[in-house]
Design an enzyme around this catalytic site. Structure first.
Site, PDB file in Angstrom:
ATOM      1  N   HIS A 108    -100.783  48.794 -14.666  1.00  0.00           N
ATOM      2  CA  HIS A 108    -100.551  47.833 -15.752  1.00  0.00           C
ATOM      3  C   HIS A 108    -100.916  48.459 -17.087  1.00  0.00           C
ATOM      4  O   HIS A 108    -101.482  49.543 -17.157  1.00  0.00           O
ATOM      5  CB  HIS A 108    -101.433  46.596 -15.540  1.00  0.00           C
ATOM      6  CG  HIS A 108    -102.895  46.896 -15.740  1.00  0.00           C
ATOM      7  ND1 HIS A 108    -103.629  47.675 -14.864  1.00  0.00           N
ATOM      8  CD2 HIS A 108    -103.743  46.571 -16.744  1.00  0.00           C
ATOM      9  CE1 HIS A 108    -104.850  47.793 -15.314  1.00  0.00           C
ATOM     10  NE2 HIS A 108    -104.967  47.144 -16.453  1.00  0.00           N
ATOM     11  N   ASP A 110    -102.956  46.696 -20.577  1.00  0.00           N
ATOM     12  CA  ASP A 110    -103.742  45.478 -20.732  1.00  0.00           C
ATOM     13  C   ASP A 110    -103.007  44.362 -21.475  1.00  0.00           C
ATOM     14  O   ASP A 110    -102.432  44.585 -22.540  1.00  0.00           O
ATOM     15  CB  ASP A 110    -105.063  45.776 -21.461  1.00  0.00           C
ATOM     16  CG  ASP A 110    -105.970  46.630 -20.599  1.00  0.00           C
ATOM     17  OD1 ASP A 110    -105.780  46.644 -19.368  1.00  0.00           O
ATOM     18  OD2 ASP A 110    -106.862  47.286 -21.162  1.00  0.00           O
ATOM     19  N   HIS A 268    -102.382  52.179 -16.684  1.00  0.00           N
ATOM     20  CA  HIS A 268    -103.536  52.647 -15.912  1.00  0.00           C
ATOM     21  C   HIS A 268    -103.746  51.841 -14.636  1.00  0.00           C
ATOM     22  O   HIS A 268    -103.221  50.743 -14.488  1.00  0.00           O
ATOM     23  CB  HIS A 268    -104.802  52.667 -16.769  1.00  0.00           C
ATOM     24  CG  HIS A 268    -105.159  51.341 -17.385  1.00  0.00           C
ATOM     25  ND1 HIS A 268    -104.498  50.826 -18.478  1.00  0.00           N
ATOM     26  CD2 HIS A 268    -106.108  50.429 -17.066  1.00  0.00           C
ATOM     27  CE1 HIS A 268    -105.029  49.661 -18.808  1.00  0.00           C
ATOM     28  NE2 HIS A 268    -106.005  49.391 -17.967  1.00  0.00           N
ATOM     29  N   ARG A 284    -116.480  46.430 -21.384  1.00  0.00           N
ATOM     30  CA  ARG A 284    -115.195  46.650 -22.059  1.00  0.00           C
ATOM     31  C   ARG A 284    -115.122  45.884 -23.376  1.00  0.00           C
ATOM     32  O   ARG A 284    -115.373  44.679 -23.406  1.00  0.00           O
ATOM     33  CB  ARG A 284    -114.045  46.191 -21.146  1.00  0.00           C
ATOM     34  CG  ARG A 284    -112.702  46.204 -21.860  1.00  0.00           C
ATOM     35  CD  ARG A 284    -111.547  45.908 -20.949  1.00  0.00           C
ATOM     36  NE  ARG A 284    -110.617  45.014 -21.612  1.00  0.00           N
ATOM     37  CZ  ARG A 284    -109.549  44.487 -21.026  1.00  0.00           C
ATOM     38  NH1 ARG A 284    -109.272  44.763 -19.765  1.00  0.00           N
ATOM     39  NH2 ARG A 284    -108.763  43.676 -21.681  1.00  0.00           N
TER      40      ARG A 284
HETATM   41  C1  OGA Z   1    -109.512  47.276 -17.604  1.00  0.00           C
HETATM   42  C2  OGA Z   1    -109.179  48.147 -16.467  1.00  0.00           C
HETATM   43  C3  OGA Z   1    -109.956  49.948 -15.119  1.00  0.00           C
HETATM   44  C4  OGA Z   1    -111.185  50.353 -14.411  1.00  0.00           C
HETATM   45  O1  OGA Z   1    -110.699  47.072 -17.862  1.00  0.00           O
HETATM   46  O2  OGA Z   1    -108.570  46.845 -18.272  1.00  0.00           O
HETATM   47  O3  OGA Z   1    -108.039  48.230 -16.098  1.00  0.00           O
HETATM   48  O4  OGA Z   1    -111.141  51.404 -13.754  1.00  0.00           O
HETATM   49  N1  OGA Z   1    -110.175  48.843 -15.941  1.00  0.00           N
HETATM   50  O5  OGA Z   1    -112.190  49.635 -14.496  1.00  0.00           O
HETATM   51 MN    MN Z   2    -106.694  47.379 -17.650  1.00  0.00          MN
END
Ligand code: OGA
Ligand code: MN
Length: 293
Positions: A108, A110, A268, A284
């Site tokens: 995806h 974000d 990612h 995050r």
């Molecule tokens: C996010 C995500 C990836 C991870 O926080 O948007 O995709 O490895 N994280 O935690």
């Molecule tokens: Mn993500």
């Protein structure tokens, strides 16, 4: 203030990603240092800083250099007292996850089911899981949506140029549930805030002008003006192409990493190869972006 001369940008050698060395994010960044960091970010799509020791306030202050910080709708997954910090974690307290436990477990970018998705997301690794033999688990894989676009067959590019695909938050959550079994609760309030939205199949990067594949299998339910029988195989084909290993960088986390990605130029995936007892905790902070064009 830090000396500009100490800052260096070390590309990973993969299709995207660079390590920034010589920067302490606990300190204020002077304009020239920030300019170099932002330039590396736009150029490489993913940048990371190892060995950082920063407070919540310092992570937020760094994020603010890139734009306005967003407050996530999943308020139950935010750091108490700090709605700017979303916890990405499999840790449970009092019988419930302290943060989002399913974040990123399918490919995806974000919040692409939103009308105005974020420019970037910044993860700070607080706890990283490992196997009994010390192998690090819970890597994140990134794919360059720009490099993948440029490598498409000219006929495919032509066929899809100017087209828009429909993104559905609900469809994404269903796909994630199917893929990994776990998912957050999708509340009626959340759904009301995220009606299906159409974005360009190929998105133009707001800074570099590069064309980027902006389609996610599962989340994208169709292409405007095209029959599903034609659109769905095309979405699947774009997805398979995008996740080809030649466009990837795989990040192996260490505690103290601060890593950020560009939500236009890459997609990612969080690799869910660890169990309940193997704690993972990321802070995050997300920076608002622009409407995809
Ligand atoms: C996010 C995500 C990836 C991870 O926080 O948007 O995709 O490895 N994280 O935690
Ligand atoms: Mn993500």
């Amino acid at each position: 203030m830090q000396a500009v001369a100490t800052t260096s940008v070390m590309p990973t050698g993969a299709a995207l990603g660079a390590e920034i060395r010589g920067v302490d994010l606990a300190r204020d960044l002077d304009g020239e240092t920030f300019r170099r960091i932002e330039d590396a970010f736009n150029r490489h799509g993913v940048i990371f800083f190892r060995g950082q020791d920063i407070t919540v306030g310092q992570q937020i202050a760094f994020a603010r250099r890139f734009g306005e910080v967003e407050i996530n709708v999943n308020t139950q997954a935010c750091l108490p007292g700090h709605p700017e910090v979303l916890l990405v974690s499999n840790i449970r307290e009092n019988g419930r996850y302290i943060g989002l436990a399913d974040a990123g477990t399918t490919w995806h970018t974000d919040m692409s089911a939103y009308a105005c998705p974020p420019r970037c997301s910044i993860l700070y690794a607080k706890e990283v899981p490992s196997a009994a033999d010390g192998t690090i688990l819970g890597d994140t894989i990134f794919a360059s949506a720009a490099a993948a676009h440029d490598a498409l067959a000219p006929e495919t590019r032509k066929r899809l140029a100017g087209r828009r695909s429909t993104h559905s938050y609900l469809a994404k959550m269903m796909a994630r549930k199917e893929a990994v079994g776990l998912t957050r609760e999708v509340t009626p309030e959340h759904l009301a805030k995220t009606p299906p939205v159409a974005h360009p199949v190929f998105r133009t990067h707001p800074v570099t002008g590069r064309q980027c594949i902006y389609v996610t299998e599962g989340e994208c339910t169709g292409i405007e003006g095209m029959a599903d029988a034609e659109a769905l195989p095309l979405i699947a084909e774009l997805h398979r192409h995008l996740i080809d290993p030649r466009f990837q960088y795989r990040h192996r986390w260490r505690v103290g990493d601060v890593l950020m990605w560009d939500n236009c130029s890459c997609q990612h995936l969080a690799v869910r190869d660890y169990g309940e007892g193997q704690r993972r905790l990321m802070h995050r902070v997300t920076v608002n972006g622009s409407v995809p064009v």
